[in-house]
Design an enzyme around this catalytic site. Structure first.
Site, PDB file in Angstrom:
ATOM      1  N   GLU A  52       0.827  -1.211   0.000  1.00 17.99           N
ATOM      2  CA  GLU A  52       0.000   0.000   0.000  1.00 17.99           C
ATOM      3  C   GLU A  52       0.861   1.261   0.000  1.00 17.99           C
ATOM      4  O   GLU A  52       0.608   2.206  -0.755  1.00 17.99           O
ATOM      5  CB  GLU A  52      -0.922   0.007   1.225  1.00 17.99           C
ATOM      6  CG  GLU A  52      -1.903  -1.159   1.271  1.00 17.99           C
ATOM      7  CD  GLU A  52      -1.401  -2.357   2.060  1.00 17.99           C
ATOM      8  OE1 GLU A  52      -2.209  -3.016   2.719  1.00 17.99           O
ATOM      9  OE2 GLU A  52      -0.172  -2.625   2.011  1.00 17.99           O
ATOM     10  N   CYS A  87      -0.359   0.278   7.542  1.00 23.34           N
ATOM     11  CA  CYS A  87      -0.832   0.724   6.230  1.00 23.34           C
ATOM     12  C   CYS A  87      -2.204   1.380   6.332  1.00 23.34           C
ATOM     13  O   CYS A  87      -2.574   2.192   5.474  1.00 23.34           O
ATOM     14  CB  CYS A  87      -0.880  -0.459   5.271  1.00 23.34           C
ATOM     15  SG  CYS A  87       0.760  -1.045   4.801  1.00 23.34           S
ATOM     16  N   TRP A 173      18.952 -37.450 -15.933  1.00 22.52           N
ATOM     17  CA  TRP A 173      17.830 -36.708 -15.367  1.00 22.52           C
ATOM     18  C   TRP A 173      16.537 -37.468 -15.622  1.00 22.52           C
ATOM     19  O   TRP A 173      16.379 -38.089 -16.676  1.00 22.52           O
ATOM     20  CB  TRP A 173      17.726 -35.311 -15.987  1.00 22.52           C
ATOM     21  CG  TRP A 173      18.908 -34.466 -15.684  1.00 22.52           C
ATOM     22  CD1 TRP A 173      19.925 -34.155 -16.510  1.00 22.52           C
ATOM     23  CD2 TRP A 173      19.181 -33.790 -14.448  1.00 22.52           C
ATOM     24  NE1 TRP A 173      20.830 -33.338 -15.887  1.00 22.52           N
ATOM     25  CE2 TRP A 173      20.382 -33.095 -14.608  1.00 22.52           C
ATOM     26  CE3 TRP A 173      18.520 -33.713 -13.221  1.00 22.52           C
ATOM     27  CZ2 TRP A 173      20.948 -32.330 -13.578  1.00 22.52           C
ATOM     28  CZ3 TRP A 173      19.074 -32.950 -12.211  1.00 22.52           C
ATOM     29  CH2 TRP A 173      20.278 -32.269 -12.402  1.00 22.52           C
ATOM     30  N   ARG A 187      12.454 -23.470  -5.334  1.00 19.54           N
ATOM     31  CA  ARG A 187      13.555 -23.263  -4.385  1.00 19.54           C
ATOM     32  C   ARG A 187      13.651 -21.783  -4.005  1.00 19.54           C
ATOM     33  O   ARG A 187      14.009 -21.446  -2.877  1.00 19.54           O
ATOM     34  CB  ARG A 187      14.882 -23.737  -4.990  1.00 19.54           C
ATOM     35  CG  ARG A 187      15.011 -25.252  -5.072  1.00 19.54           C
ATOM     36  CD  ARG A 187      16.395 -25.676  -5.551  1.00 19.54           C
ATOM     37  NE  ARG A 187      16.526 -27.131  -5.600  1.00 19.54           N
ATOM     38  CZ  ARG A 187      17.655 -27.771  -5.912  1.00 19.54           C
ATOM     39  NH1 ARG A 187      18.759 -27.070  -6.195  1.00 19.54           N
ATOM     40  NH2 ARG A 187      17.689 -29.089  -5.934  1.00 19.54           N
ATOM     41  N   THR A 199      20.748 -38.564   0.664  1.00 19.84           N
ATOM     42  CA  THR A 199      20.860 -37.751  -0.554  1.00 19.84           C
ATOM     43  C   THR A 199      22.224 -37.091  -0.637  1.00 19.84           C
ATOM     44  O   THR A 199      22.831 -37.010  -1.715  1.00 19.84           O
ATOM     45  CB  THR A 199      19.751 -36.679  -0.584  1.00 19.84           C
ATOM     46  OG1 THR A 199      18.473 -37.327  -0.626  1.00 19.84           O
ATOM     47  CG2 THR A 199      19.897 -35.773  -1.799  1.00 19.84           C
ATOM     48  N   GLY A 295      15.016 -38.401  -0.043  1.00 22.57           N
ATOM     49  CA  GLY A 295      14.804 -39.713  -0.627  1.00 22.57           C
ATOM     50  C   GLY A 295      13.612 -40.392   0.009  1.00 22.57           C
ATOM     51  O   GLY A 295      12.888 -39.804   0.822  1.00 22.57           O
ATOM     52  N   LEU A 298      13.361 -40.452   4.113  1.00 28.78           N
ATOM     53  CA  LEU A 298      13.004 -39.171   4.728  1.00 28.78           C
ATOM     54  C   LEU A 298      11.583 -38.772   4.345  1.00 28.78           C
ATOM     55  O   LEU A 298      10.836 -38.233   5.177  1.00 28.78           O
ATOM     56  CB  LEU A 298      13.999 -38.082   4.311  1.00 28.78           C
ATOM     57  CG  LEU A 298      13.749 -36.685   4.901  1.00 28.78           C
ATOM     58  CD1 LEU A 298      13.740 -36.728   6.419  1.00 28.78           C
ATOM     59  CD2 LEU A 298      14.803 -35.694   4.405  1.00 28.78           C
ATOM     60  N   ASN A 299      11.201 -39.032   3.103  1.00 25.31           N
ATOM     61  CA  ASN A 299       9.841 -38.703   2.680  1.00 25.31           C
ATOM     62  C   ASN A 299       8.799 -39.428   3.531  1.00 25.31           C
ATOM     63  O   ASN A 299       7.805 -38.841   3.950  1.00 25.31           O
ATOM     64  CB  ASN A 299       9.643 -39.052   1.202  1.00 25.31           C
ATOM     65  CG  ASN A 299      10.316 -38.059   0.270  1.00 25.31           C
ATOM     66  OD1 ASN A 299      10.749 -36.999   0.698  1.00 25.31           O
ATOM     67  ND2 ASN A 299      10.407 -38.403  -0.999  1.00 25.31           N
ATOM     68  N   SER A 301       9.231 -40.672   6.565  1.00 23.71           N
ATOM     69  CA  SER A 301       9.297 -40.148   7.935  1.00 23.71           C
ATOM     70  C   SER A 301       8.548 -38.826   8.044  1.00 23.71           C
ATOM     71  O   SER A 301       7.852 -38.576   9.035  1.00 23.71           O
ATOM     72  CB  SER A 301      10.760 -39.954   8.356  1.00 23.71           C
ATOM     73  OG  SER A 301      11.436 -41.191   8.432  1.00 23.71           O
TER      74      SER A 301
END
Length: 368
Positions: A52, A87, A173, A187, A199, A295, A298-299, A301
Site C-alpha cells: 500500500e 498501512c 535426469w 527453491r 541424498t 529420498g 526421509l519422505n 518419515s
C-alpha cells in the site's frame, strides 16, 4: 468483472515478491480512479515498505493526489507497528474513498482489525474479491503465522512406473529442462530446502537456486549421526550459503568451523524428531517454508510425522523398471489401505514433456 480486473493486477504485482518477502506475505496494491490505475506497488522485501505504501509512493513521485480514489489490495491492510508503520494510517491519510480486499489477514495482530479501522473512519470496505486466488498466493504465510512451523512441500520426480532412480542409483535426469527450471522457482519461493544424509552421500548436491537474480534457500540436512562428509559440497560452501545440520549425536566442531549451524534434535524411532525440528526452525530461525527434496526414507518419515502440507509429484514419460530401483516413498509404509496418507485438492499441469501433480495432505494432525 470490473473489480476482478483490478484485483488481478494487484495479484500480478504481488508475485514479484516471490522469494524475497518471507516470512512476510506477498502483497500487491493498485490505486484506481475513473476506471484507470493511477498508482501501484508491491511488497518487495521483508523489512521494507508494504504494498500500500509503495503504491502511494508511486503516486506521490508523480504528483498524483489519491483523495477520493479506490484501492485494491490482495491482503487486508495491517494496522500495527512492525518494521514499518500501519498501512491503515497511510490509507486514511491519503483519503482513499473505498478499499477492496482479497484475503483476510489471519495474523492475530490484524485479523479483521485493519478492515474495521478503515470502516470506522468512513472508508467503504469490500472483502473477498478474488479471495481464492489471493488465499492461494499466501498459503505459506497463512500456515506459518497460525502454526508457527514451516509450510513443508514434499517434491519428487519419478517415472511412469514410480521410480526415482535406476537400480544403479543413477537419476540424472528423470524430468526435462522445463520441469527442472520450475523446481528452481520453487527453491526461490521456499525459505529452506531439506534433504537427508542419504541424498548428501549419494548425490553430493549443492541445493542452490539457479535462477538469475534469485536467492538461495537455507540448506537443512537431516543427519542423525552426523555422517555428512567434511569435503562435501554442502560443507565446503557453508560459509557462503546458510546451512543447518540437524543431528542427535556426533562431534560438531569441524562443521561449525566450516560455517555450518548445528541444531541438536532428540531422536525418535532411530531418527531425529522431525516435529521438534520444525518447531526449532520456525521459532529460532524464522523459516516459514521448506522444500523437501529427500529420498524415500526421509519422505516417509516426514509424511508419518505429519509435517508435510503439500506434495509435488513430477511424472516423466519414462519407465526404468527394476525391483530394487528406489521409489519416492519407502520406509515401513502403511500396513493397510485405510492407514494410507490421503491427498486432496489435486491440481494437474503439463510442464514441457512432464506432468506435475500438486496435492494437499490430510494427515493425523488434521488438515494443514
Amino acid at each position: 468483472m470490473y473489480h476482478e480486473k483490478f484485483m488481478a493486477a494487484a495479484i500480478k504485482l504481488a508475485k514479484k515478491g516471490i522469494g524475497f518477502v518471507n516470512p512476510n506475505p506477498m502483497v500487491g496494491a493498485v490505486i484506481v480512479r475513473n476506471g484507470e490505475i493511477i498508482g501501484q506497488g508491491y511488497h518487495s522485501k521483508c523489512g521494507e515498505l508494504h504494498a500500500e505504501r509503495n503504491a502511494f509512493a508511486d503516486c506521490d513521485s508523480r504528483g498524483i493526489d489519491c483523495a477520493g480514489a479506490d484501492m485494491y489490495v490482495t491482503l487486508e491492510p495491517c494496522c500495527h507497528y512492525g518494521k514499518t508503520p500501519p498501512c491503515t494510517e497511510a490509507i486514511i491519510e491519503h483519503k482513499i474513498k473505498r478499499v477492496f480486499i482479497g484475503s483476510s489477514d489471519p495474523n492475530p495482530l490484524v485479523a479483521g482489525k485493519g478492515a474495521a479501522i478503515l470502516r470506522e473512519m468512513g472508508i467503504e470496505v469490500t472483502e473477498g474479491i478474488l479471495k481464492e486466488e489471493c488465499d492461494s498466493l499466501n498459503e505459506i504465510f497463512f500456515h506459518y503465522i497460525t502454526k508457527k512451523t514451516p509450510f513443508v512441500t514434499m517434491k519428487y520426480a519419478m517415472t511412469m512406473d514410480g521410480k526415482i532412480a535406476c537400480f544403479t542409483g543413477k537419476s540424472q535426469w528423470i524430468t526435462g529442462e522445463a520441469a527442472r527450471e520450475n523446481v528452481h522457482l520453487d527453491r526461490l519461493k521456499h525459505m529452506g530446502i531439506m534433504v537427508g544424509i542419504g541424498t548428501v552421500l549419494a548425490d553430493n548436491p549443492m541445493l542452490t537456486c539457479r535462477i538469475e537474480g534469485g536467492k538461495n534457500p537455507v540448506r537443512i540436512i537431516c543427519d542423525t549421526n552426523l555422517r555428512t562428509p567434511l569435503d562435501s559440497n554442502i560443507v565446503r560452501t557453508a560459509g557462503e550459503i546458510p546451512t543447518i545440520i540437524a543431528c542427535s549425536k556426533g562431534d560438531t566442531a569441524a562443521f561449525e568451523a566450516a560455517g555450518c549451524q548445528i541444531v541438536r534434535v532428540p531422536e525418535k524411532d532411530g531418527h531425529i524428531d522431525l516435529n521438534e525440528l520444525m518447531i526449532i526452525l520456525g521459532r529460532d530461525f524464522k523459516i516459514d517454508s521448506i522444500l523437501l527434496e529427500g529420498g524415500g526414507e526421509l519422505n516417509w518419515s516426514a509424511l508419518k510425522s505429519g509435517i508435510v502440507c503439500k506434495v509435488q509429484t513430477y511424472i516423466a514419460p519414462k519407465i526404468f523398471g527394476g525391483k530394487t530401483a528406489p521409489t519416492a516413498v519407502s520406509g515401513t509404509g502403511a500396513a493397510s489401505p485405510d492407514e494410507c496418507v490421503m491427498l486432496y485438492d489435486r491440481q494437474i499441469k503439463t510442464i514441457g514433456g512432464d506432468i506435475l501433480i500438486e496435492s494437499r495432505v490430510k494427515n493425523v494432525h488434521g488438515d494443514n
